[in-house]
Design a protein around this motif. Structure first.
Motif, short mmCIF file in Angstrom:
data_model
loop_
_atom_site.label_atom_id
_atom_site.label_comp_id
_atom_site.label_asym_id
_atom_site.label_seq_id
_atom_site.Cartn_x
_atom_site.Cartn_y
_atom_site.Cartn_z
N VAL A 1 41.90 -8.53 61.47
CA VAL A 1 42.27 -9.31 60.29
C VAL A 1 43.14 -8.45 59.38
CG1 VAL A 1 41.42 -10.48 58.22
CG2 VAL A 1 40.14 -10.67 60.37
N LEU A 2 44.25 -9.01 58.92
CA LEU A 2 45.09 -8.37 57.91
C LEU A 2 44.92 -9.12 56.60
CD1 LEU A 2 48.42 -7.76 59.92
CD2 LEU A 2 46.45 -6.23 59.65
N HIS A 3 44.70 -8.35 55.54
CA HIS A 3 44.47 -8.99 54.24
C HIS A 3 44.95 -8.06 53.14
CE1 HIS A 3 42.55 -12.00 51.67
NE2 HIS A 3 42.13 -11.00 50.92
N ASP A 4 45.53 -8.64 52.09
CA ASP A 4 45.99 -7.83 50.96
C ASP A 4 44.82 -7.31 50.14
OD1 ASP A 4 48.78 -8.15 51.39
OD2 ASP A 4 48.69 -10.18 50.55
N ALA A 5 44.92 -6.06 49.76
CA ALA A 5 43.85 -5.45 48.96
C ALA A 5 43.75 -6.08 47.58
CB ALA A 5 44.09 -3.95 48.82
N VAL A 6 44.79 -6.80 47.16
CA VAL A 6 44.79 -7.40 45.82
C VAL A 6 44.50 -8.91 45.88
CG1 VAL A 6 46.22 -5.66 44.71
CG2 VAL A 6 47.32 -7.54 45.94
N ARG A 7 43.82 -9.32 46.94
CA ARG A 7 43.30 -10.70 47.04
C ARG A 7 41.78 -10.59 47.19
NH1 ARG A 7 47.56 -14.52 48.86
NH2 ARG A 7 49.39 -13.33 49.55
N PRO A 8 41.05 -10.41 46.10
CA PRO A 8 39.62 -10.10 46.21
C PRO A 8 38.72 -11.30 46.51
CG PRO A 8 40.27 -10.19 43.91
CD PRO A 8 41.53 -10.36 44.71
N LEU A 9 39.24 -12.51 46.42
CA LEU A 9 38.40 -13.70 46.60
C LEU A 9 38.49 -14.17 48.05
CD1 LEU A 9 39.35 -15.55 43.29
CD2 LEU A 9 37.48 -13.93 43.69
N VAL A 10 37.56 -13.71 48.86
CA VAL A 10 37.56 -14.01 50.29
C VAL A 10 36.32 -14.83 50.62
CG1 VAL A 10 37.64 -13.06 52.62
CG2 VAL A 10 38.70 -11.81 50.72
N GLU A 11 36.53 -16.05 51.12
CA GLU A 11 35.41 -16.91 51.49
C GLU A 11 35.08 -16.71 52.97
OE1 GLU A 11 36.18 -20.95 50.45
OE2 GLU A 11 36.73 -20.47 48.36
N GLU A 12 33.82 -16.39 53.26
CA GLU A 12 33.44 -16.09 54.64
C GLU A 12 33.69 -17.27 55.57
OE1 GLU A 12 29.56 -14.79 57.33
OE2 GLU A 12 29.47 -14.57 55.16
N ASP A 13 33.43 -18.48 55.12
CA ASP A 13 33.63 -19.65 55.98
C ASP A 13 35.09 -19.76 56.44
OD1 ASP A 13 31.03 -20.36 55.88
OD2 ASP A 13 31.26 -21.97 54.42
N PHE A 14 36.01 -19.57 55.49
CA PHE A 14 37.42 -19.67 55.86
C PHE A 14 37.84 -18.48 56.72
CE2 PHE A 14 41.99 -19.01 55.07
CZ PHE A 14 42.46 -20.21 55.59
N LEU A 15 37.33 -17.32 56.42
CA LEU A 15 37.63 -16.13 57.22
C LEU A 15 37.20 -16.35 58.67
CD1 LEU A 15 38.65 -13.19 57.26
CD2 LEU A 15 36.30 -12.48 56.74
N LYS A 16 36.02 -16.95 58.84
CA LYS A 16 35.55 -17.23 60.20
C LYS A 16 36.50 -18.19 60.92
CE LYS A 16 31.14 -18.28 61.11
NZ LYS A 16 29.91 -19.11 61.27
N ARG A 17 36.98 -19.21 60.23
CA ARG A 17 37.91 -20.15 60.86
C ARG A 17 39.19 -19.45 61.30
NH1 ARG A 17 39.36 -24.37 56.81
NH2 ARG A 17 40.59 -25.17 58.55
N ILE A 18 39.70 -18.56 60.46
CA ILE A 18 40.91 -17.81 60.80
C ILE A 18 40.68 -16.93 62.03
CG2 ILE A 18 42.33 -15.85 60.03
CD1 ILE A 18 43.38 -18.27 58.76
N VAL A 19 39.55 -16.24 62.05
CA VAL A 19 39.24 -15.33 63.16
C VAL A 19 39.06 -16.08 64.47
CG1 VAL A 19 37.43 -13.80 64.06
CG2 VAL A 19 38.29 -13.48 61.73
N LEU A 20 38.34 -17.19 64.43
CA LEU A 20 38.12 -17.97 65.65
C LEU A 20 39.43 -18.59 66.15
CD1 LEU A 20 34.71 -19.68 64.82
CD2 LEU A 20 35.13 -17.80 66.42
#
Length: 400
Positions: A113-132
Protein backbone atom coordinates in the motif's frame (compact mmCIF):
# COMPACT_ATOMS: atom_id res chain seq x y z
CA UNK A 1 -19.88 0.57 7.60
CA UNK A 2 -19.31 -1.13 4.30
CA UNK A 3 -20.28 -4.75 3.89
CA UNK A 4 -17.51 -7.28 4.43
CA UNK A 5 -15.74 -7.91 1.12
CA UNK A 6 -13.50 -10.76 2.22
CA UNK A 7 -10.56 -11.28 4.53
CA UNK A 8 -6.97 -10.19 4.10
CA UNK A 9 -5.09 -13.45 4.66
CA UNK A 10 -1.87 -12.54 2.84
CA UNK A 11 1.13 -10.33 3.76
CA UNK A 12 0.50 -6.59 3.34
CA UNK A 13 3.12 -3.87 3.68
CA UNK A 14 2.62 -0.09 3.72
CA UNK A 15 5.01 2.54 2.37
CA UNK A 16 4.52 6.08 3.67
CA UNK A 17 6.50 8.69 1.71
CA UNK A 18 7.25 11.45 4.24
CA UNK A 19 10.36 13.08 2.80
CA UNK A 20 8.66 16.16 1.31
CA UNK A 21 9.63 19.66 2.36
CA UNK A 22 6.07 21.01 2.37
CA UNK A 23 6.84 24.13 0.33
CA UNK A 24 3.15 24.92 -0.25
CA UNK A 25 2.61 25.04 3.51
CA UNK A 26 4.99 28.01 3.78
CA UNK A 27 6.48 26.81 7.07
CA UNK A 28 10.03 25.93 8.09
CA UNK A 29 8.82 22.58 9.41
CA UNK A 30 7.65 20.00 6.84
CA UNK A 31 3.90 19.54 7.22
CA UNK A 32 4.18 15.86 8.23
CA UNK A 33 6.09 17.00 11.32
CA UNK A 34 3.83 19.95 12.19
CA UNK A 35 2.19 19.60 15.58
CA UNK A 36 -1.51 18.83 15.76
CA UNK A 37 -2.99 18.48 19.24
CA UNK A 38 0.47 18.03 20.72
CA UNK A 39 1.68 15.35 18.28
CA UNK A 40 3.26 15.48 14.80
CA UNK A 41 0.85 14.88 11.94
CA UNK A 42 2.86 11.80 10.93
CA UNK A 43 2.00 10.20 14.28
CA UNK A 44 -1.71 10.02 13.40
CA UNK A 45 -1.07 8.47 9.99
CA UNK A 46 1.23 5.88 11.54
CA UNK A 47 -1.34 5.20 14.24
CA UNK A 48 -4.06 4.59 11.66
CA UNK A 49 -2.06 1.88 9.88
CA UNK A 50 -0.60 0.32 13.02
CA UNK A 51 -4.14 -0.18 14.29
CA UNK A 52 -4.93 -2.42 11.30
CA UNK A 53 -4.18 -5.97 12.48
CA UNK A 54 -3.44 -7.41 9.02
CA UNK A 55 -0.80 -4.81 8.11
CA UNK A 56 2.50 -6.64 8.57
CA UNK A 57 4.93 -3.73 8.31
CA UNK A 58 5.04 0.01 7.71
CA UNK A 59 7.98 1.59 5.86
CA UNK A 60 8.36 5.32 6.56
CA UNK A 61 10.49 7.24 4.05
CA UNK A 62 11.87 10.47 5.50
CA UNK A 63 14.54 13.02 4.77
CA UNK A 64 17.94 12.48 6.39
CA UNK A 65 17.39 15.73 8.30
CA UNK A 66 14.29 14.32 10.01
CA UNK A 67 15.38 10.81 10.93
CA UNK A 68 15.76 11.66 14.63
CA UNK A 69 12.34 13.30 14.81
CA UNK A 70 10.80 10.21 13.23
CA UNK A 71 12.55 8.00 15.76
CA UNK A 72 11.15 10.19 18.55
CA UNK A 73 7.62 9.77 17.14
CA UNK A 74 7.97 5.99 17.23
CA UNK A 75 8.75 6.13 20.95
CA UNK A 76 5.09 7.10 21.46
CA UNK A 77 4.10 3.54 20.52
CA UNK A 78 4.66 0.35 22.49
CA UNK A 79 7.79 -1.70 21.67
CA UNK A 80 5.65 -4.40 20.06
CA UNK A 81 3.82 -1.90 17.88
CA UNK A 82 6.85 0.08 16.75
CA UNK A 83 8.69 -3.14 15.86
CA UNK A 84 6.41 -3.21 12.78
CA UNK A 85 7.90 0.10 11.55
CA UNK A 86 11.05 0.60 9.49
CA UNK A 87 12.48 4.04 8.68
CA UNK A 88 14.47 4.60 5.48
CA UNK A 89 16.01 7.68 3.93
CA UNK A 90 14.18 9.56 1.22
CA UNK A 91 15.46 11.13 -1.98
CA UNK A 92 15.13 14.35 -3.96
CA UNK A 93 11.78 13.52 -5.61
CA UNK A 94 8.57 11.74 -4.66
CA UNK A 95 9.05 8.77 -6.99
CA UNK A 96 12.66 8.29 -5.93
CA UNK A 97 11.61 8.31 -2.27
CA UNK A 98 8.86 5.78 -2.92
CA UNK A 99 11.37 3.61 -4.80
CA UNK A 100 13.63 3.66 -1.72
CA UNK A 101 10.70 2.58 0.41
CA UNK A 102 9.68 -0.21 -1.96
CA UNK A 103 13.18 -1.65 -1.91
CA UNK A 104 12.94 -1.93 1.88
CA UNK A 105 9.71 -3.97 1.79
CA UNK A 106 9.94 -7.60 2.87
CA UNK A 107 10.27 -9.96 -0.11
CA UNK A 108 7.36 -12.16 1.06
CA UNK A 109 4.86 -9.29 0.74
CA UNK A 110 1.93 -9.93 -1.59
CA UNK A 111 0.42 -6.44 -1.68
CA UNK A 112 2.02 -3.10 -0.89
CA UNK A 113 0.00 0.00 0.00
CA UNK A 114 1.24 3.49 -0.86
CA UNK A 115 -0.19 6.33 1.18
CA UNK A 116 0.73 9.95 1.88
CA UNK A 117 2.02 10.63 5.36
CA UNK A 118 -0.13 13.77 5.44
CA UNK A 119 -3.43 11.91 4.99
CA UNK A 120 -4.04 10.76 8.58
CA UNK A 121 -7.70 9.75 8.20
CA UNK A 122 -7.55 6.14 7.03
CA UNK A 123 -10.66 3.96 7.27
CA UNK A 124 -9.86 0.26 7.65
CA UNK A 125 -12.93 -0.86 5.68
CA UNK A 126 -11.91 1.17 2.64
CA UNK A 127 -8.27 0.17 2.99
CA UNK A 128 -9.34 -3.48 2.92
CA UNK A 129 -11.33 -2.90 -0.29
CA UNK A 130 -8.30 -1.28 -1.94
CA UNK A 131 -5.99 -4.12 -0.88
CA UNK A 132 -8.34 -6.88 -2.02
CA UNK A 133 -8.90 -5.13 -5.35
CA UNK A 134 -5.13 -4.86 -5.86
CA UNK A 135 -4.69 -8.53 -5.02
CA UNK A 136 -7.23 -9.41 -7.71
CA UNK A 137 -6.51 -6.77 -10.35
CA UNK A 138 -2.81 -6.05 -9.74
CA UNK A 139 -3.37 -2.39 -8.85
CA UNK A 140 -6.09 -0.28 -7.24
CA UNK A 141 -6.46 3.34 -6.27
CA UNK A 142 -8.83 5.69 -4.51
CA UNK A 143 -10.59 8.43 -6.44
CA UNK A 144 -12.91 11.28 -5.57
CA UNK A 145 -15.20 13.43 -7.77
CA UNK A 146 -13.70 16.70 -8.94
CA UNK A 147 -15.12 19.64 -7.02
CA UNK A 148 -13.94 22.55 -9.15
CA UNK A 149 -14.27 22.96 -12.89
CA UNK A 150 -10.96 22.32 -14.71
CA UNK A 151 -9.88 24.69 -17.48
CA UNK A 152 -7.10 24.44 -20.05
CA UNK A 153 -5.28 27.72 -20.69
CA UNK A 154 -3.46 28.87 -23.79
CA UNK A 155 0.24 28.04 -24.08
CA UNK A 156 1.32 31.25 -22.35
CA UNK A 157 -1.13 30.51 -19.50
CA UNK A 158 -2.84 33.89 -19.70
CA UNK A 159 -6.06 33.06 -21.55
CA UNK A 160 -8.72 30.38 -21.50
CA UNK A 161 -8.36 27.84 -24.28
CA UNK A 162 -11.16 25.44 -23.35
CA UNK A 163 -13.04 23.98 -20.39
CA UNK A 164 -12.98 20.30 -19.50
CA UNK A 165 -16.13 18.38 -18.62
CA UNK A 166 -15.40 17.50 -15.00
CA UNK A 167 -17.96 14.68 -15.05
CA UNK A 168 -15.51 12.83 -17.32
CA UNK A 169 -12.64 13.04 -14.83
CA UNK A 170 -11.88 12.09 -11.24
CA UNK A 171 -9.27 13.16 -8.70
CA UNK A 172 -6.66 10.53 -7.90
CA UNK A 173 -6.29 10.10 -4.13
CA UNK A 174 -4.55 7.78 -1.69
CA UNK A 175 -4.33 5.00 -0.61
CA UNK A 176 -3.20 3.03 -3.63
CA UNK A 177 -2.26 -0.65 -3.54
CA UNK A 178 -0.33 -2.94 -5.85
CA UNK A 179 0.79 -6.49 -6.12
CA UNK A 180 4.37 -6.18 -4.99
CA UNK A 181 6.00 -7.70 -8.12
CA UNK A 182 3.96 -5.34 -10.33
CA UNK A 183 4.96 -2.11 -8.60
CA UNK A 184 8.60 -3.26 -8.42
CA UNK A 185 8.57 -4.01 -12.17
CA UNK A 186 7.16 -0.56 -12.90
CA UNK A 187 9.77 1.29 -10.87
CA UNK A 188 12.58 -0.88 -12.19
CA UNK A 189 11.61 -0.18 -15.81
CA UNK A 190 10.57 3.47 -15.62
CA UNK A 191 12.72 6.28 -17.00
CA UNK A 192 14.87 8.80 -15.16
CA UNK A 193 12.39 11.46 -16.29
CA UNK A 194 9.57 9.54 -14.58
CA UNK A 195 11.57 9.32 -11.36
CA UNK A 196 12.41 13.01 -11.42
CA UNK A 197 9.10 14.52 -12.56
CA UNK A 198 6.35 11.92 -12.22
CA UNK A 199 3.75 11.92 -9.43
CA UNK A 200 1.22 9.19 -10.27
CA UNK A 201 2.08 5.59 -9.28
CA UNK A 202 -0.99 4.16 -11.05
CA UNK A 203 0.36 5.58 -14.31
CA UNK A 204 3.76 3.94 -13.81
CA UNK A 205 2.19 0.52 -13.29
CA UNK A 206 -0.04 0.96 -16.33
CA UNK A 207 2.83 2.11 -18.54
CA UNK A 208 5.63 -0.17 -17.37
CA UNK A 209 3.86 -3.24 -15.97
CA UNK A 210 0.85 -3.32 -18.31
CA UNK A 211 -1.73 -3.23 -15.50
CA UNK A 212 -4.73 -0.88 -15.50
CA UNK A 213 -5.74 -0.10 -11.95
CA UNK A 214 -9.17 -0.68 -10.45
CA UNK A 215 -10.57 2.68 -9.31
CA UNK A 216 -12.63 2.81 -6.12
CA UNK A 217 -14.64 5.82 -4.99
CA UNK A 218 -13.25 6.70 -1.61
CA UNK A 219 -14.72 8.53 1.41
CA UNK A 220 -14.43 12.29 1.77
CA UNK A 221 -11.94 11.80 4.63
CA UNK A 222 -9.15 10.99 2.16
CA UNK A 223 -8.15 14.63 1.74
CA UNK A 224 -4.53 15.64 2.00
CA UNK A 225 -3.11 18.21 4.40
CA UNK A 226 -1.46 20.60 1.94
CA UNK A 227 -1.98 24.20 3.04
CA UNK A 228 -1.65 25.82 6.43
CA UNK A 229 -5.42 26.07 6.80
CA UNK A 230 -5.62 22.28 6.48
CA UNK A 231 -3.79 21.91 9.80
CA UNK A 232 -6.66 23.68 11.54
CA UNK A 233 -9.20 21.53 9.70
CA UNK A 234 -7.54 18.25 10.63
CA UNK A 235 -7.26 19.41 14.22
CA UNK A 236 -11.00 19.93 14.36
CA UNK A 237 -11.69 16.51 12.85
CA UNK A 238 -9.36 14.77 15.30
CA UNK A 239 -10.94 16.57 18.26
CA UNK A 240 -14.33 15.20 17.32
CA UNK A 241 -12.88 11.71 16.78
CA UNK A 242 -11.50 11.83 20.31
CA UNK A 243 -14.98 12.30 21.71
CA UNK A 244 -16.59 9.30 19.99
CA UNK A 245 -15.46 6.53 22.36
CA UNK A 246 -15.89 7.62 25.97
CA UNK A 247 -16.73 5.60 29.07
CA UNK A 248 -17.35 6.76 32.64
CA UNK A 249 -16.80 4.54 35.67
CA UNK A 250 -18.44 5.60 38.93
CA UNK A 251 -17.52 4.23 42.33
CA UNK A 252 -21.11 4.79 43.38
CA UNK A 253 -24.38 6.12 41.98
CA UNK A 254 -24.10 9.51 43.66
CA UNK A 255 -26.24 12.42 42.62
CA UNK A 256 -23.27 14.43 41.36
CA UNK A 257 -22.03 11.41 39.38
CA UNK A 258 -25.39 11.10 37.66
CA UNK A 259 -25.43 14.82 36.93
CA UNK A 260 -21.95 14.66 35.44
CA UNK A 261 -22.82 11.70 33.23
CA UNK A 262 -25.95 13.44 32.03
CA UNK A 263 -23.83 16.49 31.21
CA UNK A 264 -21.36 14.43 29.18
CA UNK A 265 -24.21 12.80 27.28
CA UNK A 266 -25.71 16.17 26.42
CA UNK A 267 -22.49 17.87 25.32
CA UNK A 268 -20.82 15.03 23.42
CA UNK A 269 -22.05 13.87 20.03
CA UNK A 270 -21.90 10.17 20.96
CA UNK A 271 -23.07 7.90 23.75
CA UNK A 272 -21.00 7.88 26.93
CA UNK A 273 -20.91 4.39 28.43
CA UNK A 274 -21.72 4.45 32.15
CA UNK A 275 -19.97 1.59 33.98
CA UNK A 276 -20.92 0.75 37.55
CA UNK A 277 -18.61 -2.24 38.02
CA UNK A 278 -14.89 -2.42 37.36
CA UNK A 279 -14.62 -6.17 36.59
CA UNK A 280 -14.70 -5.56 32.83
CA UNK A 281 -12.66 -2.36 32.93
CA UNK A 282 -9.61 -3.75 31.09
CA UNK A 283 -11.80 -5.18 28.33
CA UNK A 284 -13.74 -1.94 27.93
CA UNK A 285 -10.48 0.02 27.71
CA UNK A 286 -9.63 -1.89 24.54
CA UNK A 287 -12.58 -0.29 22.77
CA UNK A 288 -12.76 3.24 24.22
CA UNK A 289 -10.18 5.99 23.85
CA UNK A 290 -11.23 8.01 26.89
CA UNK A 291 -12.08 6.84 30.39
CA UNK A 292 -13.46 9.06 33.11
CA UNK A 293 -13.01 7.63 36.61
CA UNK A 294 -15.14 9.34 39.24
CA UNK A 295 -13.98 9.12 42.84
CA UNK A 296 -15.63 10.38 46.00
CA UNK A 297 -13.01 12.37 47.92
CA UNK A 298 -11.57 11.56 50.41
CA UNK A 299 -11.14 8.16 48.79
CA UNK A 300 -8.97 5.06 48.81
CA UNK A 301 -6.25 6.06 46.36
CA UNK A 302 -4.93 2.49 46.31
CA UNK A 303 -8.27 1.37 44.90
CA UNK A 304 -8.05 4.11 42.30
CA UNK A 305 -4.53 3.00 41.39
CA UNK A 306 -5.78 -0.58 40.95
CA UNK A 307 -8.38 0.72 38.50
CA UNK A 308 -5.70 2.62 36.62
CA UNK A 309 -3.65 -0.58 36.34
CA UNK A 310 -6.60 -2.13 34.54
CA UNK A 311 -6.66 0.85 32.20
CA UNK A 312 -2.98 0.21 31.41
CA UNK A 313 -3.76 -3.44 30.78
CA UNK A 314 -6.53 -2.54 28.35
CA UNK A 315 -4.37 0.07 26.61
CA UNK A 316 -1.54 -2.44 26.15
CA UNK A 317 -3.73 -5.24 24.78
CA UNK A 318 -5.83 -2.95 22.58
CA UNK A 319 -4.78 -0.94 19.54
CA UNK A 320 -2.03 1.71 19.45
CA UNK A 321 -4.42 4.62 19.96
CA UNK A 322 -3.34 7.02 22.68
CA UNK A 323 -5.83 7.12 25.51
CA UNK A 324 -6.98 9.75 27.96
CA UNK A 325 -7.70 9.03 31.60
CA UNK A 326 -9.56 11.70 33.53
CA UNK A 327 -9.68 11.27 37.30
CA UNK A 328 -12.79 13.14 38.37
CA UNK A 329 -12.78 13.72 42.12
CA UNK A 330 -16.06 14.73 43.74
CA UNK A 331 -15.74 15.70 47.39
CA UNK A 332 -16.95 17.76 50.29
CA UNK A 333 -13.45 18.77 51.31
CA UNK A 334 -12.41 22.29 50.28
CA UNK A 335 -10.42 22.31 47.09
CA UNK A 336 -7.37 23.81 48.81
CA UNK A 337 -7.23 20.84 51.22
CA UNK A 338 -7.66 18.29 48.46
CA UNK A 339 -5.28 19.76 45.90
CA UNK A 340 -1.88 18.67 47.33
CA UNK A 341 -2.93 15.03 47.69
CA UNK A 342 -4.68 14.78 44.32
CA UNK A 343 -1.98 16.72 42.47
CA UNK A 344 0.83 14.48 43.74
CA UNK A 345 -1.19 11.35 42.96
CA UNK A 346 -2.00 12.58 39.44
CA UNK A 347 1.63 13.38 38.67
CA UNK A 348 2.77 9.95 39.82
CA UNK A 349 0.18 8.21 37.66
CA UNK A 350 1.01 10.39 34.66
CA UNK A 351 4.68 9.38 34.80
CA UNK A 352 3.79 5.69 35.06
CA UNK A 353 1.22 5.99 32.26
CA UNK A 354 3.61 7.38 29.65
CA UNK A 355 4.85 3.94 28.56
CA UNK A 356 1.24 2.85 27.99
CA UNK A 357 0.42 5.86 25.73
CA UNK A 358 -2.06 7.11 28.34
CA UNK A 359 -2.30 10.79 29.32
CA UNK A 360 -3.73 11.54 32.74
CA UNK A 361 -5.56 14.58 34.07
CA UNK A 362 -7.51 15.15 37.26
CA UNK A 363 -10.45 17.46 37.86
CA UNK A 364 -11.90 18.32 41.26
CA UNK A 365 -15.54 19.34 41.72
CA UNK A 366 -17.46 19.95 44.93
CA UNK A 367 -20.07 17.22 45.48
CA UNK A 368 -22.56 19.92 46.47
CA UNK A 369 -21.75 22.08 43.47
CA UNK A 370 -24.41 24.06 41.68
CA UNK A 371 -25.58 23.12 38.20
CA UNK A 372 -23.39 25.87 36.73
CA UNK A 373 -20.27 24.44 38.39
CA UNK A 374 -21.12 20.89 37.27
CA UNK A 375 -21.57 22.17 33.71
CA UNK A 376 -18.19 23.91 33.92
CA UNK A 377 -16.62 20.66 35.14
CA UNK A 378 -18.18 18.82 32.20
CA UNK A 379 -16.92 21.46 29.76
CA UNK A 380 -13.45 21.32 31.31
CA UNK A 381 -13.25 17.54 30.93
CA UNK A 382 -14.50 17.62 27.34
CA UNK A 383 -11.91 20.27 26.48
CA UNK A 384 -9.15 18.06 27.91
CA UNK A 385 -10.46 15.08 25.94
CA UNK A 386 -10.55 17.04 22.69
CA UNK A 387 -7.12 18.61 23.12
CA UNK A 388 -5.47 15.39 24.34
CA UNK A 389 -2.33 17.39 25.03
CA UNK A 390 0.46 15.20 26.46
CA UNK A 391 2.18 18.35 27.73
CA UNK A 392 -0.66 18.75 30.26
CA UNK A 393 -0.53 15.14 31.49
CA UNK A 394 -0.24 15.08 35.27
CA UNK A 395 -2.01 18.40 35.82
CA UNK A 396 -4.92 19.00 38.17
CA UNK A 397 -7.84 21.33 37.49
CA UNK A 398 -10.55 22.66 39.81
CA UNK A 399 -14.10 23.41 38.64
CA UNK A 400 -15.49 26.43 40.47
Amino acid sequence: MAADCGSVDFPVSVVLPAAGSGERMGLATPKQFCSVLGRPLLYYTLQAFLNVPWVREVIVVVSQDWLQETSDILQSFSPTTRSKVRVVSGAATRHRSIWNGLKAVGSSTDVVVLHDAVRPLVEEDFLKRIVLAAKEQGAAGAVRPLISTVVSPTKDGSMLDHTLDRSQYQASEMPQAFRYPAIMEAYHNCSEHDLDFGTECLHLVQKYAGISAKLLLGPSSLWKVTLRKDLYAIEGVLKEEHCRKVAMLSDQQSTVSQRLHRGFQEQLSSEVLHINHQEQLATICQTVTTLILTNSFPCDLKKTRDRVSQVWEGATSGDSTSRVLVLLFCGEAPALDAMPVIFKFTQELAKESMEHSVVVYSVYVDSQASSDVVNRAVGMVISLIRQRDPALSGQMFVAQ
